[in-house]
Design an enzyme around this catalytic site. Structure first.
Site, PDB file in Angstrom:
ATOM      1  N   GLU A  21       0.833  -1.208   0.000  1.00  0.00           N
ATOM      2  CA  GLU A  21       0.000   0.000   0.000  1.00  0.00           C
ATOM      3  C   GLU A  21       0.866   1.255   0.000  1.00  0.00           C
ATOM      4  O   GLU A  21       0.593   2.228  -0.710  1.00  0.00           O
ATOM      5  CB  GLU A  21      -0.908  -0.015   1.224  1.00  0.00           C
ATOM      6  CG  GLU A  21      -1.828   1.189   1.353  1.00  0.00           C
ATOM      7  CD  GLU A  21      -2.590   1.176   2.669  1.00  0.00           C
ATOM      8  OE1 GLU A  21      -3.511   1.989   2.805  1.00  0.00           O
ATOM      9  OE2 GLU A  21      -2.265   0.363   3.555  1.00  0.00           O
ATOM     10  N   ASP A  27      -5.987  -3.124  -3.099  1.00  0.00           N
ATOM     11  CA  ASP A  27      -5.882  -1.669  -3.256  1.00  0.00           C
ATOM     12  C   ASP A  27      -4.492  -1.274  -3.731  1.00  0.00           C
ATOM     13  O   ASP A  27      -4.340  -0.395  -4.595  1.00  0.00           O
ATOM     14  CB  ASP A  27      -6.249  -0.948  -1.960  1.00  0.00           C
ATOM     15  CG  ASP A  27      -5.352  -1.282  -0.787  1.00  0.00           C
ATOM     16  OD1 ASP A  27      -4.846  -2.424  -0.721  1.00  0.00           O
ATOM     17  OD2 ASP A  27      -5.153  -0.405   0.078  1.00  0.00           O
TER      18      ASP A  27
END
Length: 266
Positions: free
Chosen positions: A45, A101
């Protein structure tokens, strides 16, 4: 007197601070987390967020440094393992697997970087794994459809984990999926994924107030139990995961004038 700053100035100052604090002091040039429960670790991330800021600030040097760190230490056969310790050891933290993500954030920034190369703004670059920006982006998109998009419409939070059973709505990035649709050579059904993301958002119990839980079922109910890295309040509160939906939907409105994004954000 009140002092006003442009967003550009604030973001560039923030970026210089991140480089000074979270990148430069370390041998591995990722975005490190000094105060993590595993001090100085880094996660996929953070690789994605670092690439977003580097691209925004037109900083190809650090864009490449951060992406290269992700490639060298986190990349598996089909995705980035989501976490490594300060020394880049993925096995040592015993949490191998993808975080969707990060995959989509990295892929989108690689596509933008490829466009900058084509426009002669940035120079060509090859990662430690021997791939270009565009080559890695396409591999990520293929892996998403193989491992992280369930039943062709549900965004799973990880590779083979969740999807129709539960989702992390803070991961929904419809603007990025439109970018992928323009770039993707495999003709995947990105529009179907976009529509399902907005449908799931509309089913949230807090939709009318612009609120989402960290974790939910695509049909709107709470997912139940403690899921993911941030498991506060069994995932029923709008906390560190769901809060990201605002900038992700804002991008879809600002870039593509999507009325569903405007409705929710408003």
């Amino acid at each position: 007197p009140k002092v006003s700053h442009s967003y550009d100035t604030i973001l560039k100052k923030t970026w210089e601070g991140i480089k000074k604090r979270n990148v430069d002091p370390y041998t591995i040039k990722a975005i490190h987390r000094p105060k993590s429960e595993l001090p100085d670790d880094f996660v996929s991330e953070g690789i994605g967020y670092g690439m977003i800021l580097a691209l925004y600030c037109n900083d190809q040097e650090y864009f490449n440094k951060i992406w290269d760190a992700g490639e060298q230490y986190l990349w598996g056969e089909k995705f980035y393992n989501w976490r490594a310790n300060v020394n880049g050891d993925v096995a040592a933290v015993n949490v191998m697997g993808a975080a969707t993500d990060a995959e989509q954030d990295i892929a989108c920034m690689l596509i933008f970087a490829d466009q900058l190369v084509k426009k002669n703004v940035w120079k060509t670059h090859t990662s430690p794994k021997g791939v270009s920006y565009a080559q890695r982006a396409q591999v990520i998109l293929n892996s998403m459809w193989e491992l992280m998009i369930d039943k062709g419409i549900y965004l799973a939070p990880g590779a083979g984990w969740g999807g129709e059973g539960f989702v992390n709505p803070g991961y929904f990035a419809p603007a990025f999926y439109r970018v992928f649709d323009e770039f993707d050579s495999e003709n995947h059904n990105w529009q179907g994924l976009i529509d399902q993301c907005y449908l799931s958002l509309s089913k949230s119990q807090g939709y009318a107030k612009g609120l989402l839980p960290d974790w939910m079922k695509p049909t709107g109910e709470f997912a139940g139990g403690s899921l993911g890295y941030n498991s506060y309040a069994s995932g029923e509160f709008m906390y560190k995961d769901a809060i990201r939906i605002y900038w992700r939907l804002a991008a879809d409105y600002l870039w593509y004038n999507e009325p569903r994004a405007k409705t929710f954000c408003k």
